[in-house]
Design a protein around this motif. Structure first.
Motif, PDB file in Angstrom:
ATOM      1  N   GLN A 552       0.522  -1.393  -0.227  1.00  6.04           N
ATOM      2  CA  GLN A 552      -0.150  -0.027  -0.191  1.00  6.04           C
ATOM      3  C   GLN A 552       0.712   1.565   0.145  1.00  6.04           C
ATOM      4  N   TYR A 555       1.579   2.369  -3.286  1.00 12.54           N
ATOM      5  CA  TYR A 555       0.194   2.721  -4.271  1.00 12.54           C
ATOM      6  C   TYR A 555       0.235   4.031  -3.717  1.00 12.54           C
ATOM      7  N   ASP A 583      -3.757  -9.461  -6.467  1.00 17.90           N
ATOM      8  CA  ASP A 583      -5.114  -9.805  -6.358  1.00 17.90           C
ATOM      9  C   ASP A 583      -6.187  -9.021  -5.090  1.00 17.90           C
ATOM     10  N   SER A 584      -5.028  -7.858  -5.392  1.00 19.43           N
ATOM     11  CA  SER A 584      -5.526  -6.570  -4.369  1.00 19.43           C
ATOM     12  C   SER A 584      -7.332  -6.258  -4.839  1.00 19.43           C
ATOM     13  N   PRO A 585      -8.098  -5.725  -4.115  1.00 21.22           N
ATOM     14  CA  PRO A 585      -9.331  -4.909  -5.117  1.00 21.22           C
ATOM     15  C   PRO A 585      -8.828  -3.559  -5.676  1.00 21.22           C
ATOM     16  N   HIS A 586      -7.830  -3.325  -5.532  1.00 16.05           N
ATOM     17  CA  HIS A 586      -7.361  -1.789  -6.098  1.00 16.05           C
ATOM     18  C   HIS A 586      -6.736  -2.288  -7.534  1.00 16.05           C
ATOM     19  N   ALA A 587      -5.861  -3.308  -7.586  1.00 17.75           N
ATOM     20  CA  ALA A 587      -5.307  -3.422  -8.633  1.00 17.75           C
ATOM     21  C   ALA A 587      -6.005  -3.034 -10.248  1.00 17.75           C
ATOM     22  N   ARG A 588      -7.052  -3.183 -10.621  1.00 14.58           N
ATOM     23  CA  ARG A 588      -8.032  -3.140 -11.538  1.00 14.58           C
ATOM     24  C   ARG A 588      -7.578  -1.551 -11.714  1.00 14.58           C
TER      25      ARG A 588
END
Length: 605
Positions: A552, A555, A583-588
């Protein structure tokens, strides 16, 4: 403060004011007390108030000058009142009272709203007061009145630069150069900005243009030399920096002079030079040179300079007035190095250092420190020369007050050479990896020298981390990997991060943030909310140094750098985040941001 590029405006304003001063005759006073007495006897005489204000300015009595300027327009001429408030602003500026100066200059602009110079000077005052948005607004107002106002474009560019708006700054600097092609300062400012943006070829072109229009301008010559140095072209750099040193050499007696009154006034003396040795002081009025009266030369300083200047070793007789007494002093002119020469000697020392000429590097570094004992460039050059000559303890003491990334690199190297590897790693880990100057040729060479010296330390910590990991002592392993990261090169760092991320994915509980790392992350968040992105980035870098296994943090660093329009660095950090947490929900969203930043790079943003 970066005010040198704007001084032309202030000088021209002062000369314009002098034109309104009454002609000098033999009945006029020759001392400040005389002018005060005469003005007191004729309080309604506007010309006397203006002359008294000029005398106050010479003596450094800026508050008194402001009050006299306020009385100089008499209340019956809007134009005179406009310029009176302008002079009041100049007096308050000289006194360091920028808020008062701004208020006075705003009044001048209100009285004469169609005069571009009033808004340009107001923009300068806002700039010096670090109110960059207001400075830009005032500069643009000047430009709207007079689109060809080069100084206003320059000030707007400087304010945008301070705000981190690089493209806007460049556009205004380029326009200033286009409008005033004979002014070297416009090209120098543009070159400085281009160099900070790691565009050395373009910077070299800008500096070279400055040299073309002003072949003896030391800053321009130094700009060319420094650019060649950073490009690793040391033999081409040295002649230009040497010319900058020559351009900073003059023959004189060591005084600074102010004008605007009856006689030239000594505004300061340089310790150790002829004027100081002869006992001349700030506030002395020079009333004669070699027996020739200097009456009214206060309005013709070049004439005074010409009379005083001469070959080194030759005498000049000055007669000064001090508190009603005339004092004669015969001075012998000397060869004098101006203060900026410290920078140029320091830069030539760095060139010799990079070439491997340790003796010349040390000689120039010592010359730089002798001229400017507190000059950070001189101090840095001396530390580099000491490291080159294996004087590591001395280098640590020399570099101690410096905090730039390249200075920290020198400090870390000295510690590494002394086998104080843990301290060296801590210092190196605090360096901002996004500092553009670290990637230039000579600094990259220094960085490689440090990393080579630290390879055993890195290897030792990596091996210890692997051993601890094999024993399921994961937190201890992460600590060892973190220690290694602080002194690892790019290839090693990627391998270490990969190992850390893999460990954390297998054991999610390891991703808990330490209190120290959390503190830096929170400080970063506060800085960013306040719009201070540079400080925010610095704080998140500290968090990363404490816990490089927390994706994070990378990021956050990426988003901050995108706000600063440092898109390549943002992409690098975002890719690290994706490696840490694919696989983080923020990856996309992270991948989408990278696409946007790549587009911005393509568009040259």
């Amino acid at each position: 403060m970066k005010t040198s590029c704007f001084m032309g405006l202030w000088v021209s304003v002062l000369l314009a004011g002098c034109a309104a001063t009454p002609p000098v005759n033999s009945t006029l006073p020759t001392t400040l007390a005389g002018w005060e007495a005469r003005a007191k006897a004729s309080p309604g005489n506007q010309d006397l108030q203006l002359r008294l204000a000029s005398e106050y300015m010479q003596y450094g009595k800026y508050d008194e000058a402001a009050e006299a300027y306020k009385k100089s327009y008499g209340g019956n001429s809007a134009l005179a009142e406009t310029w009176a408030w302008h002079y009041v602003a100049g007096a308050y500026r000289a006194a360091g009272k920028l808020d008062a100066a701004i208020a006075a200059q705003k009044r001048a602009a209100e009285l004469k709203p169609d005069h571009a110079d009033h808004y340009s000077f107001l923009a300068l005052l806002y700039y010096e007061n670090k109110k960059y948005d207001e400075s830009i607004t005032a500069a643009k107002q000047a430009i709207s009145i007079q689109p060809t106002h080069a100084t206003a474009h320059n000030i707007a560019g400087a304010s945008y630069e301070e705000k981190g708006a690089v493209q806007e700054a460049m556009a205004f600097f380029r326009k200033a150069a286009e409008l005033a092609p004979k002014e070297p300062e416009n090209y120098i400012r543009l070159g400085n900005l281009l160099l900070r943006e790691k565009r050395p070829t373009e910077a070299l072109s800008a500096y070279s243009k400055a040299v073309e229009v002003a072949p003896e301008n030391a800053l321009a010559l130094n700009g060319v030399g420094v650019t060649y140095y950073l490009m690793g072209r040391y033999d081409e750099a040295i002649p230009y920096v040497s010319r900058a040193i020559e351009a900073s050499t003059t023959n004189g007696i060591g005084i600074n002079v102010s004008g605007g009154g009856t006689f030239p006034m000594i505004a300061g003396v340089v310790d150790g030079l002829p004027a100081a040795k002869a006992g001349l002081k700030k506030g002395d009025a020079v009333i004669a040179v070699n027996g020739q009266s200097t009456r009214d030369w206060g309005n013709d300083i070049p004439k005074f300079v010409q009379a005083v200047r001469g070959a080194a070793g030759t005498p000049v007789l000055l007669t000064v007035e001090r508190q009603g007494q005339n004092i004669e002093a015969t001075l012998t002119r000397e060869k004098i190095l101006l203060k900026n020469a410290a920078l140029y000697y320091a830069n030539r020392s760095l060139c010799y250092n990079a070439k491997g000429d340790a003796a010349m590097a040390m000689e120039d570094a010592r010359a730089a420190v002798a001229i400017g004992p507190k000059d950070i460039n001189a101090i840095f050059a001396l530390a580099c020369a000491q490291v080159q000559q294996n004087q590591f303890e001395e280098a640590l003491q020399t570099v101690k007050p410096l905090t730039s990334s390249v200075a920290l690199l020198v400090k870390a190297t000295a510690l590494a050479k002394l086998s104080r590897t843990q301290e060296a790693a801590e210092v190196y880990g605090a360096i901002n990896p996004s500092d553009v100057f670290l990637s230039f040729v000579p600094h990259a060479a220094k960085r490689k020298n440090f990393l080579d010296a630290m390879r055993p330390y890195v290897a030792e910590n990596v091996n210890r981390a692997r051993t601890l990991e094999s024993k399921s002592q994961y937190r201890e392993a992460l600590a060892a990997y973190s220690a290694a990261m602080k002194a690892a090169d790019e290839t090693e760092a990627k391998e270490i991060l990969s190992a850390c991320f893999a460990m954390v994915r297998k054991n999610p509980a390891l991703g808990q943030v330490s209190e120290e790392a959390r503190k830096f992350a929170i400080r970063s968040e506060v800085m960013v909310k306040e719009g201070n992105f540079a400080e925010g980035l610095s704080e998140i870098r500290k968090a990363i140094a404490e816990a490089p296994y927390i994706g994070q943090f990378f990021y956050n660093a990426a988003l901050i750098q995108a706000e600063m329009k440092k898109y390549r660095e943002a992409i690098r950090d975002m890719n690290v985040f994706l490696a840490a947490a694919p696989d983080s929900p923020h990856a996309r969203a992270a991948r989408d941001e990278i696409i946007k930043w790549e587009l911005m790079i393509e568009k040259g943003k």
